[in-house]
Design a protein around this motif. Sequence first.
Motif, PDB file in Angstrom:
ATOM      1  N   VAL A  52     -17.928  72.648  45.427  1.00 15.88           N
ATOM      2  CA  VAL A  52     -16.835  73.284  44.685  1.00 15.88           C
ATOM      3  C   VAL A  52     -15.491  72.731  45.144  1.00 15.88           C
ATOM      4  N   ALA A  53     -15.306  72.625  46.461  1.00 17.22           N
ATOM      5  CA  ALA A  53     -14.038  72.130  46.986  1.00 17.22           C
ATOM      6  C   ALA A  53     -13.821  70.667  46.625  1.00 17.22           C
ATOM      7  N   GLU A  54     -14.890  69.882  46.605  1.00 18.82           N
ATOM      8  CA  GLU A  54     -14.745  68.485  46.206  1.00 18.82           C
ATOM      9  C   GLU A  54     -14.357  68.372  44.735  1.00 18.82           C
ATOM     10  N   ALA A  55     -14.776  69.340  43.928  1.00 20.89           N
ATOM     11  CA  ALA A  55     -14.449  69.314  42.494  1.00 20.89           C
ATOM     12  C   ALA A  55     -13.017  69.757  42.225  1.00 20.89           C
ATOM     13  N   VAL A  56     -12.542  70.793  42.917  1.00 25.30           N
ATOM     14  CA  VAL A  56     -11.215  71.351  42.617  1.00 25.30           C
ATOM     15  C   VAL A  56     -10.155  70.916  43.623  1.00 25.30           C
ATOM     16  N   GLY A  57     -10.559  70.317  44.723  1.00 27.23           N
ATOM     17  CA  GLY A  57      -9.618  69.943  45.769  1.00 27.23           C
ATOM     18  C   GLY A  57      -9.743  70.883  46.959  1.00 27.23           C
ATOM     19  N   PHE A  58      -9.801  70.328  48.155  1.00 24.65           N
ATOM     20  CA  PHE A  58     -10.014  71.139  49.353  1.00 24.65           C
ATOM     21  C   PHE A  58      -8.916  72.177  49.533  1.00 24.65           C
ATOM     22  N   ARG A  59      -7.673  71.756  49.402  1.00 20.90           N
ATOM     23  CA  ARG A  59      -6.572  72.689  49.637  1.00 20.90           C
ATOM     24  C   ARG A  59      -6.465  73.723  48.518  1.00 20.90           C
ATOM     25  N   ASN A  60      -6.781  73.343  47.305  1.00 19.87           N
ATOM     26  CA  ASN A  60      -6.772  74.319  46.208  1.00 19.87           C
ATOM     27  C   ASN A  60      -7.808  75.414  46.448  1.00 19.87           C
ATOM     28  N   TRP A  61      -8.982  75.015  46.936  1.00 15.12           N
ATOM     29  CA  TRP A  61     -10.007  76.024  47.190  1.00 15.12           C
ATOM     30  C   TRP A  61      -9.628  76.926  48.366  1.00 15.12           C
ATOM     31  N   LEU A  62      -8.993  76.368  49.376  1.00 14.13           N
ATOM     32  CA  LEU A  62      -8.519  77.195  50.485  1.00 14.13           C
ATOM     33  C   LEU A  62      -7.516  78.236  50.002  1.00 14.13           C
ATOM     34  N   LEU A  63      -6.690  77.873  49.047  1.00 11.35           N
ATOM     35  CA  LEU A  63      -5.732  78.823  48.483  1.00 11.35           C
ATOM     36  C   LEU A  63      -6.457  79.938  47.726  1.00 11.35           C
ATOM     37  N   VAL A  64      -7.496  79.579  46.986  1.00 14.31           N
ATOM     38  CA  VAL A  64      -8.299  80.593  46.295  1.00 14.31           C
ATOM     39  C   VAL A  64      -8.916  81.558  47.308  1.00 14.31           C
ATOM     40  N   VAL A  65      -9.440  81.022  48.395  1.00 14.65           N
ATOM     41  CA  VAL A  65     -10.047  81.861  49.432  1.00 14.65           C
ATOM     42  C   VAL A  65      -9.032  82.856  49.986  1.00 14.65           C
ATOM     43  N   ALA A  66      -7.823  82.390  50.268  1.00 12.02           N
ATOM     44  CA  ALA A  66      -6.785  83.272  50.814  1.00 12.02           C
ATOM     45  C   ALA A  66      -6.471  84.420  49.855  1.00 12.02           C
ATOM     46  N   VAL A  67      -6.358  84.125  48.579  1.00 10.46           N
ATOM     47  CA  VAL A  67      -6.028  85.151  47.584  1.00 10.46           C
ATOM     48  C   VAL A  67      -7.164  86.168  47.461  1.00 10.46           C
ATOM     49  N   VAL A  68      -8.407  85.691  47.417  1.00  9.96           N
ATOM     50  CA  VAL A  68      -9.546  86.597  47.288  1.00  9.96           C
ATOM     51  C   VAL A  68      -9.625  87.545  48.489  1.00  9.96           C
ATOM     52  N   LEU A  69      -9.450  87.013  49.690  1.00  7.97           N
ATOM     53  CA  LEU A  69      -9.505  87.864  50.881  1.00  7.97           C
ATOM     54  C   LEU A  69      -8.450  88.960  50.813  1.00  7.97           C
TER      55      LEU A  69
END
Length: 415
Positions: free
Chosen positions: A370-387
């Motif tokens: 998933v992170a390789e598809a959307v970008g590592f940093r973009n996915w980290l941002l999604v994780v922060a928002v979900v938490l």
Amino acid sequence: MTTAPSVRRPGPLRHRNFRLLVTGSAVSSFGNAITPIALAFAVLDLGGSATDLGLVVAAFAGAEVVTTLLGGVLGDRVSRKLMMEGSSAASAVAQAGMATTLITGAATIPLLTVLGMVTGVLSALNQPSSQAMTRLVVPPEELPRAVAVRPLAQQLGMVAGSVAGGALVAVTGAGWAIMVDAATFAFAALCFSRLRVAHTRPDGPRGSMLSELGEGAREVLRHTWLWLLIGQALVYHLFYGGAQGVLGPVVVGDGIGRSAWGAALGAMMAGFVAGGLICLRWQPRRALFAGAIMLTLTCLFPLAMALSDQAAVILAGAFLHGLGLSVFSVFWDLSIQQNIPEDKLSRVYSFDIVGSFVARPLGLALTGPVAEAVGFRNWLLVVAVVLFVVEVAALFSRDVRHLEIAGLHSDDPAL
């Protein structure tokens, strides 16, 4: 020496059994902090990708989840001391085997995956008994302080292990670093073998494994705060597990340096220690609610990795993550210890562990692609928002807000 005994030597440490439990757990935590760092870079050095690393870590987590319910039933059926002693000794052998394959050059990614599954099974057999043991080694009036002291000692071990892990991998390689973990498991087994505790078993005939699991499940469902926060933890581990276990070593380890990733994990452990120290003195009446508020700080670590290339910012995010999670964990553990009957305690802890971690293998396995598809940093941002969203949502529960902890008064100098 004039230092106050309440600071230098907390009450529970007067008890031999508690000292043995804390010593074994802390030394084991030191080794457990080394292995994730060493294993991550071992997989990368073997040519593995972020997806490969996720699958290796997911194998450990998956085996752990599958076996934990069995560990909970056994922890309420047989001696918890025996469960802890035996699983620690077996883990020492398993980790020594993994280390040997790396040292001799025989390691492959599939082999590390299998050995990781073995280690996960052994860890699962240990955890419910270990968490339920605290109540058996201190008198009831000292339980609140014991629940704060034990994780504090474990986090001190993890801080040292996180710092040592990066250095050991850099100097000696991943194999010898994991061999150190094997030695710590052996030492922990020795400590647990010297415990002298009674294990109270319910009178009457035992039911089947399934019926006893059903009793544990019904006990969990009796408490809204319990099943609600277990559900929150499920979402947390689904998203955050891959952020730390898969993306962290790549984004920080490859982007800034391997020692920087070790330092980030060390900063997170330092946050755990700071949280434990806070809990020794700050023990509010509605402790679970206070802990749930502090838990919202955990979104800051993935947020820092997503938005910054500066080591100082990432270290600060890691520290605050550890601080918030530590305070919550202490008050969460105390809530369980004080509200669950002794004969169901290991099973409730097993449902806590499984409910919390059941989605973690899936998150670890999917994070890489998933992170390789959307970008590592973009996915980290999604994780922060979900938490942040799920942690704030739990604060609206009346049961979370109003659960009171027996025997806690923040103005009591004895605490």
